[in-house]
Each structure stands twice: as structure tokens, then as C-alpha cells.
Design an enzyme around this catalytic site. Structure first.
Site, short mmCIF file in Angstrom:
data_model
loop_
_atom_site.label_atom_id
_atom_site.label_comp_id
_atom_site.label_asym_id
_atom_site.label_seq_id
_atom_site.Cartn_x
_atom_site.Cartn_y
_atom_site.Cartn_z
N TYR A 45 0.84 -1.20 0.00
CA TYR A 45 0.00 0.00 0.00
C TYR A 45 0.87 1.25 0.00
CZ TYR A 45 -3.92 3.10 0.85
OH TYR A 45 -4.85 4.09 0.73
N SER A 97 -6.50 0.94 -4.69
CA SER A 97 -6.56 2.35 -4.34
C SER A 97 -5.16 2.97 -4.44
CB SER A 97 -7.18 2.53 -2.96
OG SER A 97 -7.58 3.86 -2.75
N ASP A 154 -17.90 4.47 -8.15
CA ASP A 154 -16.86 4.92 -7.22
C ASP A 154 -16.81 6.44 -7.22
OD1 ASP A 154 -14.59 5.37 -5.68
OD2 ASP A 154 -13.47 3.70 -6.55
N HIS A 183 -16.17 2.31 -4.21
CA HIS A 183 -14.77 2.09 -3.84
C HIS A 183 -14.61 0.87 -2.92
CE1 HIS A 183 -10.69 3.58 -3.99
NE2 HIS A 183 -10.57 3.45 -2.69
#
Length: 708
Positions: free
Chosen positions: A465, A545, A629, A665
Site C-alpha cells: 500500500y 486504491s 466509485d 470504492h
């Protein structure tokens, strides 16, 4: 060899920007109108192409069937005792959305269904995204999201009759930055405070996510009668969340700007109609309200303590030289602080795993709470009836379960959590470390079968991430078990940009240091290959993301290193991201290419959309997004895939897009939509590595169909 794909025709427009003297073409800007007819038809063709490609693999149906098996177990969430009732979310096997149940304490009766979003939309597109009982538990304010949107509607239900009151409260949006609900009940249960954004049409479209306001709603009255309590039209980027202290004495407003993790606090006595007092006016550090005892407020802050500490402030003596340090900064970052049953409970992160410690209100430590494994504490709460501490815990191999900690005995007991069709005792979790490109010691976790022969040929699914101070700690995902039982290794690299070692770890991977995140992740991939765990032909990277940005950028920078890439709901247009929905929230993390020349140079250098080259044979890539989203808009994924396909040569490997309808999302995503997308993702990843899902062998042995 995979035959070349015939991609849908994609119109190249003439749009371009001039940023700080640089001409930047943007030929696929028309896809930013993702709901327009041309873009919709283009998406339909892309989805058709992706489906045809995945089904040609020969394993898609088997993957989908095995995923249904793995998800076919009941789930439950943390119970909450309020008044004379206990509330709990539960989901039956393969149920689309969790259902909220309530049971009256001491009644001996079965839990009663209180809010069932599955009855609101049979396809699972209505989700219960938040709920807060009144202080006596007789009323429930609950939030419903549709089609995965961050926008929600608040309703009020009588918990005795199960009937909604007539009013509906709109223009409420999910806020992930803070551990507080949008609703704060007054002690009498007749009113509550909530935060909202302007009604559409009352502000310019570009201001739709600005001008946060706090209102007071009186139960039984229309929203138009709500009373404005606080706003800051002079500072429209401030957001607010109201909190009523447990003793009902104060209204506290938590204020923050974007995702800067720098907070202010406003407060006043609850019965007062006067102005608000302000704490922390500089907004230069994280300051999260923990709770209060009388006139003493407790805060979790990283001011003067990058790994966090707990301080107390007497509201009658709020000057900084009067603050009291309760729990000083320790060796491990604090990720959560809670005031529960007269004690301070801290969750810290140690080498990417959670630890729990308790303190009295003066900061004297209690007995440590030994968690059962390397894992994550997702919720903490005190039980007012028993004085116990309820701990929601999960790990890579253990579904979420509620543990009860007795502070008198130090015992930590739990119930047997429901298990998926998978035996976790045949697998192991290992925490190792690898050197980053600059020699920094970085944690990496490997999950795999016990006794797996690490001969350099194991398929590896590498996840990361690296942003927004987010710490990656062990979490349970039934779909991931498919990869493990087929002989794969699941790896998580805790790269910089996250919060695993405090604010310094975060700052080392943000703004002009963002390339460090990509370097760390590439170093993890290289370490897995050099260490004999896998080969380039069996190493898949996948993330979502900000992580979708991570894997896309790493693919573009090191296309030789990976067998396949899955970029889910990614941020890819780093020059225009701030123009969409809440994109301006991310400026403190990424920078602003339009406003600052230095930011432009940094962002343009790694922006996935702007770094696709025609002379490179990229690994197969699947980019996924949700059509609804409204956090990371689907245009990011769509424009990126358009650029990849436009640059593809006749022998390029697949560059695919999957857009799910009525999906956002990830908020409130229905089980069937999760399974649908995971079947695509794991088919793509497993086919790239030549893997066969376990279900194929079992299906052939029993000669029965497992599809559907």
C-alpha cells in the site's frame, strides 16, 4: 503464446494542458465523463473482452465455485450493549449484506432482526454503513448507502416496533479518516448532532465536497427544521465530526482538513448556546479525542511524539503548559486509543502486528493483553454490564472473532469463530525483513502451506500500500485462501509511506519522497526472487486504491520483474486527481501538480497515466474499478487502460479492464459482487502462473459440477 487481443477502438482527443511550461497531452480525457454514452459503450466492450479472455483460461468457473465454498460460512461483528439491548451485525452464509440484530438483555429470547438492507435491494446494492443507538437504546440512527457510494441517507428506527420515523436526513458522507460515527446523540435521546455537506445546487459543482456543517436534528421533525450548530464558511475545506462526551457534559467537534492527519478541536458545554472554545489552533499534528472524565479531556496525539502518546487537558486550564502527559511515547506507534470502563486501552503496531496494552487514568500500566497470534484488532469496547473489554481480533488465517478480556483475572477468552471450508492449521505465517534499496530494514510477511518446498518456483502474490499513514496488519480474506491452498505464497510488504513505524515512516514515502515507496516494493519483489521463493514468471503483484497506484507505477518502472499485475480501483492520473470528488483531500499526501512546479515534476515522473511507453512489453495487467466509485473515480482506471491499449504492439501481452456496475470504492460491497470480481482477479493471477485451483481436482474426482 496468447494470441494478440483486438482491443476496442478508443478515440484519441486533442485535450492537453500546459503545466509550468510543459505541454501535457491528455487524449483520453473524454473518458472522465464515465457515465456518458460514448464511455459507457466503450466500457461494455472492454468488459466483454475481459470476460472472453478470462473464460478462455479454462479455470474461471472452477475458481468461482471454490470461492463460493470458501465464503459459505456465517460471519458476525462486534456486539454493542446500549441501554437494555445488545446490538450486533451478522451475515449468513453468502448473504449479500450484513443484518443488524438486537436482543433485550436478560430476555432469553432470540435476536430480533432490526435493519436488513437485503430487503431494501435484493441485489445487495443497499448497504447498512453505520448505526448509532440512542443512549437508552430505544431509537437507532442508521445510514444506508446505495450502489457503493460514499453518500448516505440517515434514518431513525424505533427499536421496539422496528418502524422508521418519517424523516430522512440527506447529504451525509462517509468519513474514513476518523474513528467516530457521523451521529452524536444528546443524553435525552430526543435529538442528535450530525455533520453534512451542502445540498446539490446550493454550491458550485466543484464545491460539492466542501463547506462541511454540523446540525442538530430533533427526532420526529423534517430535516429542513434542523438547526445549524457550527460551520466555517471562511475555511471551506475544514471537515467536522460531532462527539458528545459519555457523561453528556460537552459537545466536541473534531476538525480536520483533507487527509492531512492534522486536527483541531472545538468544544462547548452541551447546554450552551454560546461560542465554541478551540484547542490546538495550529492544526500541526494528529490529535484524536479519546474520551473525558469530568472536565478532563484525553487525546491521542503525535505532537512531539512521532509514535504517539496520550495527554490530558483540563478544559478550565487549556494552555499547553498545563497539559499532562498520561502515557508517554513508547517504542511502538499507537494506532488506536480508547477509554473503556475506567481505563485507557491502546493498540500499538509492532513490526506490522497489533499489540494491546491497558493503563489507568493516570497512566499506570496494567497487565498486558496477550493476543492469540500475529493479527489485527479491528474494534475495542467496554462491556458496561460485566466490566470486560471486548476485543475484535483476526489474522491471515483466522476470521474475525470477539475476545473477552477480564481485567481482574487477566484472562482473554473467545468463542469458536465460524470457519470457512478451509483448515488453517495446515498453513503458517512468517514475519521476515528485507533491505530496501537504501538499506532500510522493511517487514514482509509470508503466508503459505506448512512444509511448502521453497525451491524458487512457488507462485507469489505480493501486496502493498505505502501511503496515508496506513499500517498493513494481518486481516482475514476468504478469497485469499484459494491462492494458498493451490500452493501459492501470499506476501505483504510494509513499505514506507505507511504508519508501521510512526510518522517518520509515513513521511519517508509521501510528497517528494513517493519514489521511495516504489523502490521499497520493487526491492521486495527482487528479494523474493533472489531469496529463492519464486521466479519472475510466477510473481504477481496486486493492490488497490493508493496500492493500485503503487503496483501500476512499479510495473511501468520494472516491467521485467513481474508475471502479472492487478491494479484495483487505482489512482493513476496524478496531474488531475484533485479535480475529482474528494481528490483535494489527497493533496497533503501527493502534492498539487497544477499549483506547484516542484510537485508537478515529482508527480509527472511517476504518474502511471503519463509514463506508458510504446516500446515496452509490459506484463499482463488487469485494471479494475467500480462504476459508482465517487472516491477514486473510474476515469483513473479507464484512462490508464486506454493509454496502455493505445501503446500496445501486435505481440503485447493482455492489457485488460473490468468495470463493475453499481459498485463503488468498496463501501458496503455485496458478497456476490466481491465473489464476481475476485473470480476475475484470481483467474487472471493463477493463469499467469500456471496454477490450478484445488476445486478442479475435487470436481473431477466426484464427477459433479461445482459451477455457479
Amino acid at each position: 503464446m496468447i494470441p494478440p487481443l483486438a482491443y476496442p477502438g478508443t478515440r484519441r482527443g486533442s485535450d492537453a494542458d500546459n503545466l509550468h511550461g510543459h505541454h501535457v497531452p491528455d487524449p483520453f480525457r473524454w473518458l472522465e465523463d464515465a457515465g456518458g454514452l460514448e464511455a459507457t459503450e466503450w466500457v461494455d466492450l472492454q468488459n466483454l473482452l475481459t470476460s472472453q479472455f478470462l473464460h478462455r483460461s479454462g479455470i474461471h468457473d472452477a475458481v468461482a465455485a471454490r470461492l463460493r465454498d470458501l465464503w459459505n460460512y456465517p460471519r458476525s461483528w462486534h456486539p454493542l450493549r446500549v441501554g437494555r439491548r445488545t446490538f450486533q451485525l451478522r451475515a449468513g452464509p453468502l448473504q449479500e449484506q450484513p443484518v443488524l440484530y438486537a436482543v433485550e438483555d436478560g430476555s432469553g429470547g432470540a435476536p430480533v432482526e432490526l435493519v436488513n438492507p437485503n430487503r431494501m435491494a435484493a441485489d445487495g446494492t443497499a448497504a447498512l454503513t453505520g448505526w448509532v443507538p440512542s443512549p437508552d437504546g430505544d431509537l437507532l440512527a442508521y445510514a444506508i448507502s446505495r450502489a457503493g457510494s460514499d453518500w448516505q441517507e440517515l434514518r431513525i428506527r424505533n427499536t421496539e416496533t422496528g418502524v422508521d420515523l418519517p424523516e430522512v436526513i440527506r447529504w451525509v458522507k462517509s468519513e474514513e479518516d476518523l474513528p467516530y460515527p457521523n451521529v452524536a446523540w444528546l443524553p435525552d435521546g430526543a435529538s442528535f448532532y450530525y455533520n453534512r455537506l451542502p445540498a446539490p445546487g446550493s454550491v458550485r459543482p466543484e464545491d460539492a465536497y466542501r463547506f462541511s456543517q454540523v446540525y442538530c436534528h430533533r427526532v420526529g421533525t423534517p430535516q429542513d427544521d434542523d438547526v445549524l450548530i457550527f460551520d466555517r464558511p471562511d475555511d471551506p475545506d475544514l471537515n467536522f465530526v460531532p462527539i458528545v462526551t459519555d457523561d453528556g457534559r460537552y459537545l466536541v467537534l473534531h476538525a480536520w482538513r483533507g487527509l492531512s492527519y492534522r486536527h483541531q478541536i472545538f468544544f462547548r458545554p452541551l447546554g450552551s448556546a454560546g461560542g465554541f472554545s478551540q484547542l490546538f489552533p495550529r492544526a500541526d499534528a494528529r490529535r484524536l479525542f479519546v474520551g473525558s472524565v469530568g472536565d478532563r479531556f484525553y487525546f491521542h496525539t503525535n505532537a512531539g511524539a512521532p509514535r504517539g502518546r496520550v495527554i490530558a487537558i483540563d478544559v478550565d486550564r487549556p494552555a499547553p503548559d498545563q497539559w499532562t502527559e498520561i502515557v508517554p511515547e513508547g517504542p511502538y506507534p499507537i494506532v488506536r486509543a480508547t477509554l473503556a470502563e475506567g481505563r485507557i486501552v491502546l493498540v500499538t503496531v509492532q513490526d506490522a502486528c497489533h499489540r494491546v496494552a491497558t493503563f489507568d487514568l493516570e497512566g499506570h500500566p496494567g497487565q498486558p493483553i496477550d493476543l492469540p497470534d500475529m493479527g489485527t484488532v479491528s474494534d475495542l469496547q467496554g462491556d458496561p454490564l460485566t466490566g470486560e473489554l471486548l476485543v475484535s481480533f483476526e489474522s491471515f488465517l483466522q476470521p474475525r472473532e470477539t475476545l473477552r478480556y477480564d481485567p481482574n483475572t487477566g484472562d482473554l477468552a473467545g468463542r469458536a469463530a465460524p470457519q470457512p471450508g478451509f483448515k488453517g492449521d495446515g498453513y503458517t505465517t512468517r514475519r521476515l525483513f528485507y533491505p530496501g534499496a537504501d538499506g532500510t530494514r522493511i517487514p514482509i510477511t509470508l503466508v503459505h502451506k506448512v512444509g511448502l518446498q521453497l525451491d524458487g518456483t512457488s507462485p507469489v502474490l505480493l501486496y502493498g500500500y505505502g501511503g496515508f499513514n496506513v499500517s498493513l496488519t494481518p486481516q482475514f480474506d476468504p478469497s485469499r485462501l484459494l491462492w494458498l491452498e493451490a500452493g501459492g505464497i501470499y506476501a505483504v510488504a510494509n513499505v514506507r509511506g505507511g504508519g508501521e513505524y510512526g510518522e517518520a515512516w509515513h513521511e519517508a514515502g509521501m510528497l517528494h519522497q513517493k519514489q521511495t515507496v516504489f523502490n521499497d516494493f520493487i526491492a521486495a519483489a527482487q528479494w523474493l526472487i533472489d531469496g529463492g521463493f519464486t521466479t519472475r514468471s510466477r510473481l504477481v503483484i496486486s493492490a488497490e486504491s493508493n496500492g493500485g497506484l503503487l503496483v501500476a507505477a512499479c510495473m511501468l518502472q520494472r516491467p521485467d520483474l513481474f508475471a502479472a499485475v492487478v491494479s484495483h480501483i487505482p489512482v493513476t492520473d496524478m496531474l488531475r486527481y484533485r479535480r475529482f470528488t474528494i481528490g483535494r483531500y489527497w493533496v497533503p499526501e501527493y502534492g498539487d501538480a497544477e499549483a506547484d512546479a516542484d510537485d508537478f515534476r515529482t508527480l509527472h515522473a511517476y504518474s502511471p497515466l503519463h509514463n506508458v511507453r510504446a516500446d515496452v512489453d509490459y506484463p499482463p495487467i488487469l485494471v479494475t474499478t467500480g462504476a459508482s466509485d465517487d472516491r477514486v473515480v473510474p476515469a483513473h482506471a479507464m484512462k490508464f487502460v486506454a493509454a496502455l491499449q493505445d501503446a500496445a504492439g501486435p505481440h503485447s501481452r493482455p492489457r485488460l479492464l473490468r468495470v463493475q456496475r453499481d459498485v463503488g470504492h468498496g463501501l458496503g460491497k455485496a458478497t456476490s459482487r466481491v465473489l464476481e470480481l475476485d473470480a476475475d482477479i484470481y483467474t487472471f493471477a493463477m493463469a499467469a502462473c500456471g496454477m490450478t485451483p484445488v476445486v478442479l481436482a475435487s470436481s473431477m474426482a466426484s464427477d459433479t459440477s461445482t459451477s455457479g
